[in-house]
Design a protein around this motif. Structure first.
Motif, PDB file in Angstrom:
ATOM      1  N   THR A 183       0.621  -1.153  -0.104  1.00  0.00           N
ATOM      2  CA  THR A 183      -0.141  -0.032   0.046  1.00  0.00           C
ATOM      3  C   THR A 183       0.827   1.379   0.128  1.00  0.00           C
ATOM      4  O   THR A 183       0.189   2.317  -0.117  1.00  0.00           O
TER       5      THR A 183
ATOM      6  N   GLN B 246       3.731   1.777  -8.675  1.00  0.00           N
ATOM      7  CA  GLN B 246       2.692   2.020  -7.601  1.00  0.00           C
ATOM      8  C   GLN B 246       1.175   1.923  -8.376  1.00  0.00           C
ATOM      9  O   GLN B 246       0.474   1.164  -7.367  1.00  0.00           O
TER      10      GLN B 246
ATOM     11  N   GLN C 140      -1.397  -0.865  -6.786  1.00  0.00           N
ATOM     12  CA  GLN C 140      -2.761  -0.781  -6.575  1.00  0.00           C
ATOM     13  C   GLN C 140      -3.869  -1.475  -7.269  1.00  0.00           C
ATOM     14  O   GLN C 140      -4.718  -2.124  -6.661  1.00  0.00           O
TER      15      GLN C 140
ATOM     16  N   GLU D  79      -6.281  -4.031  -5.467  1.00  0.00           N
ATOM     17  CA  GLU D  79      -7.772  -4.247  -5.745  1.00  0.00           C
ATOM     18  C   GLU D  79      -8.316  -5.391  -6.183  1.00  0.00           C
ATOM     19  O   GLU D  79      -9.438  -5.876  -6.084  1.00  0.00           O
TER      20      GLU D  79
END
Length: 263
Positions: free
Chosen positions: A55, A65, A69, A73
């Protein structure tokens, strides 16, 4: 000999440089990243760096990054990443796999549990970017005890005073970060790197691979010629994020590998 040692020894005998490819586990979803990983060796990848999504990836640029993510997700976990490696090992027991990421997910899982699971899954090395040499007892030395190489980063700011501490418990290879800053943020200049690679190789006795800022087959050949190989990460991650079929992403990877192997 470890898989990493065997791979560099074989490449040395063949007079070739190592092509190291980074992908993020679980990006954009577990199935696609697993399919991409399976195809990497045939595309010419000598060592796979598999990112562990986190995170707060403070050393990574926007491309990686965002990959992390997307993976999170999509439900990617550390356990899922290790399962991905187990599945890969069912048909490939030779290609070295290095997990790259941050300490927090490992700490949360428990160091001993993580290392036991990683060794059982078939992990060959770790790159943990936020653990300095002063913390070697935390993870580096236990990893070595499990037969897992702990691969350290050296940078343009790693001077002669700092270098011995960086290299003290390093094994497998040394990853030379060719620029200062975050991943994918700049293009390296090969003329500035040669003396640094020689200095680190002489001090470590280990292969030195060059990474950060390499995006094309021509750049891969240029930087691999200086070191013992090169690493490409952000460019591959960006290609994978484009939505192209996996086969097209692997064709791009193959072009980078061919560039590296021409060096």
């Amino acid at each position: 000999m470890s898989r990493i040692e065997k791979r560099f020894a074989r490449l040395g005998e063949e007079g070739r440089k190592a092509f190291v490819a980074y992908i993020m586990a679980g990006d954009p979803d577990p199935a696609r990243s697993a399919a991409l990983m399976v195809g990497l060796p045939e595309a010419g990848v000598d060592v796979i760096e598999l990112g562990m999504p986190f995170t707060d990836p403070m050393a990574d640029g926007p491309t990686i990054q965002l990959a992390g993510q997307r993976a999170l997700e999509a439900g990617q976990t550390l356990a899922g990443t290790l399962s991905m490696v187990r599945d890969f090992r069912r048909h490939d027991d030779e290609t070295p796999i290095v997990l790259m990421g941050y300490y927090n997910p490992i700490y949360a899982r428990g160091v001993e549990r993580f290392l036991s699971e990683a060794a059982e899954a078939g992990i060959d090395g770790l790159i943990v970017v936020d653990l300095p040499p002063e913390e070697d007892e935390e993870l580096c030395l236990p990893a070595r005890a499990h037969g897992i190489d702990f691969i350290r980063l050296a940078t343009p700011t790693t001077d002669d005073e700092r270098l011995p501490a960086v290299l003290a418990n390093t094994s497998g290879f040394v990853y030379y970060v060719s620029i200062t800053g975050i991943t994918g943020a700049a293009t390296a200049q090969s003329a500035e790197i040669g003396p640094e690679v020689e200095r680190i190789r002489a001090a470590s006795g280990l292969p030195v691979v060059v990474g950060f800022g390499i995006r094309t087959p021509e750049a891969a050949a240029e930087f691999a010629a200086i070191g013992d190989g090169c690493v490409v990460g952000s460019a591959i991650v960006a290609e994978n994020a484009s939505g192209k079929p996996v086969e097209e992403v692997l064709a791009f990877v193959r072009s980078l590998a061919e560039g590296t192997h021409r060096a």
